[in-house]
Structure formats: C-alpha cells, structure tokens
Enzyme design. Structure first.
Site, PDB file in Angstrom:
ATOM      1  N   HIS A  19      49.906  41.026  35.417  1.00 33.91           N
ATOM      2  CA  HIS A  19      49.542  41.940  34.345  1.00 33.91           C
ATOM      3  C   HIS A  19      49.875  41.624  33.209  1.00 33.91           C
ATOM      4  CE1 HIS A  19      46.913  45.348  35.055  1.00 33.91           C
ATOM      5  NE2 HIS A  19      47.727  46.716  35.105  1.00 33.91           N
ATOM      6  N   ASN A  66      49.019  50.547  30.756  1.00 38.50           N
ATOM      7  CA  ASN A  66      47.906  52.334  30.782  1.00 38.50           C
ATOM      8  C   ASN A  66      48.214  52.668  29.268  1.00 38.50           C
ATOM      9  OD1 ASN A  66      47.521  51.041  33.114  1.00 38.50           O
ATOM     10  ND2 ASN A  66      48.010  52.801  33.952  1.00 38.50           N
ATOM     11  N   ASP A  91      44.686  40.637  31.787  1.00 41.26           N
ATOM     12  CA  ASP A  91      43.794  40.024  32.635  1.00 41.26           C
ATOM     13  C   ASP A  91      42.791  40.710  33.364  1.00 41.26           C
ATOM     14  OD1 ASP A  91      45.369  42.684  32.610  1.00 41.26           O
ATOM     15  OD2 ASP A  91      45.214  42.415  34.377  1.00 41.26           O
ATOM     16  N   ASN A 112      42.973  49.999  32.539  1.00 45.52           N
ATOM     17  CA  ASN A 112      43.788  50.933  32.279  1.00 45.52           C
ATOM     18  C   ASN A 112      43.634  50.576  30.626  1.00 45.52           C
ATOM     19  OD1 ASN A 112      42.666  52.720  34.289  1.00 45.52           O
ATOM     20  ND2 ASN A 112      44.362  52.167  35.292  1.00 45.52           N
TER      21      ASN A 112
END
Length: 210
Positions: A19, A66, A91, A112
């Site tokens: 991530h 997020n 990513d 997200n």
C-alpha cells in the site's frame, strides 16, 4: 506549483508494504532531486523543490490511506492550486506487480485512498501514477494483501517500476500528462495473427487464429 502526493500509511510498520508504493516513489524522487526539507503541514509530511523551472511540493499524507484527501484537499486550497496541478501516486491491484499506468482523470476504481482524494478535491481531473501490486493470493483478503510486504520475486519489479516512473513524473511536471502517458505508458501489443493449416476430411482450409 505542482503537488506530487504519494499515498500510503505512516509508521515504520507500514513502510515496506504494498500500500505504500506511493510513499516509496515520493521518497525516491526526493532523493533524486536532493530534497530533504521535510516538515509537517496540514496532516502531511511536505517538502518543497524544483523540477526544471516548476516549483513542486512533495506530499506524504499522515492521515492513513483511507483519509488521504483530508491532507491533500487543504494543501491544494492553501496554495490556490487547481486539481490539474495535482499528481497522485498510488498502488493498483488491477494490474500486475511492477506494471505502471499513468492517467489524467477517472474514477477511484475501488481504491479507498483515491475515493478520499476525489471527495476532498471535488474533481476527477488530476493525474494518477499507478504502480501495480497484483491480486491477493488465494485465501488472502484485500487487507492482508495490501498491508503485506512484497515477495522476493516482486521486490525488484517494484524497484524497477519506481526508477522508470521518476522521469515520467518529471515529464508530467515540465511538459504535460498527455505527453507522459504517450511516452511512458506500456504500449499495447497487437496480437499476431497466425495462419495454421487445418486439414479435414473435406480438404485443407486456412484458419486465422489470434
């Protein structure tokens, strides 16, 4: 000025995870340009520099993935910049590990972090630099996948992708995203048509197989 924002999660426990490829690229760009004036601003690590004659602001949100837009939106407003002045690096599970894609706009595609940026910027017209991380292994959840480090097989692919994208990001800044897309996006290879002889009881016929 252009803002180059890498998405990721703060903290050493996340530093090497899939991530965090956005953070990885921004750090690599800072090293390439000799930028080390990092400071905390609007819930992000930020550093100023120059590419060509263009001022840039490197950004690593500290809000966790997020909520990435919570840092990026206020920075755009503070510097009175348009969405087109924003480049977001993140990513992407929908492309193989180490594959790259540059886009000039679009939806979140289920990401997200991008959903949050769209919500806080209020416009889809910002550049995205996507680094593939591949799909989860069988039995793995998405969360397991994105918060795990890269395999030994994929690590060199990611390192190569980041090195490949550094001049691509510079091209977006000094030229424009269309030129960068044309120059750095992988070219789609046309399928080669193979003519094979298929013999049947009625006689030989040619069939084109793709």
């Amino acid at each position: 000025m252009k803002i180059i924002a890498g998405l990721g999660n703060p903290g050493s426990e996340y530093a090497a995870t899939k991530h965090n490829v956005g953070f990885m690229l921004v750090d690599a760009l800072a090293d390439r340009l000799g930028i080390d004036n990092w400071q905390d601003k609007f819930e992000a690590k930020v550093a100023q520099g120059v590419i060509g004659t263009e001022k840039i602001l490197l950004v690593k949100p500290l809000t966790y993935m997020n909520e990435s837009g919570r840092a990026i939106g206020p920075l755009l407003n503070y510097y009175k910049l348009d969405p087109e002045d924003l480049i977001v690096v993140h990513d992407d599970m929908d492309i193989p590990a180490g594959t790259v894609r540059i886009r000039k706009k679009g939806s979140a595609g289920g990401h997200n972090g991008i959903k949050s940026v769209l919500a806080h910027v209020g416009d889809e017209h910002f550049s995205r630099v996507r680094i593939g991380i591949g799909r989860p292994m069988p039995g793995w959840t998405v969360v397991n996948h994105v918060l795990a480090p890269f395999t030994d097989e994929d690590k060199p692919k990611i390192k190569e992708a980041i090195a490949y994208l550094l001049p691509a990001v510079e091209c977006i800044v000094t030229e424009d995203v269309d030129l960068a897309m044309n120059k750095y996006n992988p070219k789609k290879q046309k399928k080669k048509k193979v003519v094979e002889q298929v013999k049947s009881q009625e006689g030989g016929t040619d069939r084109v197989a793709e």
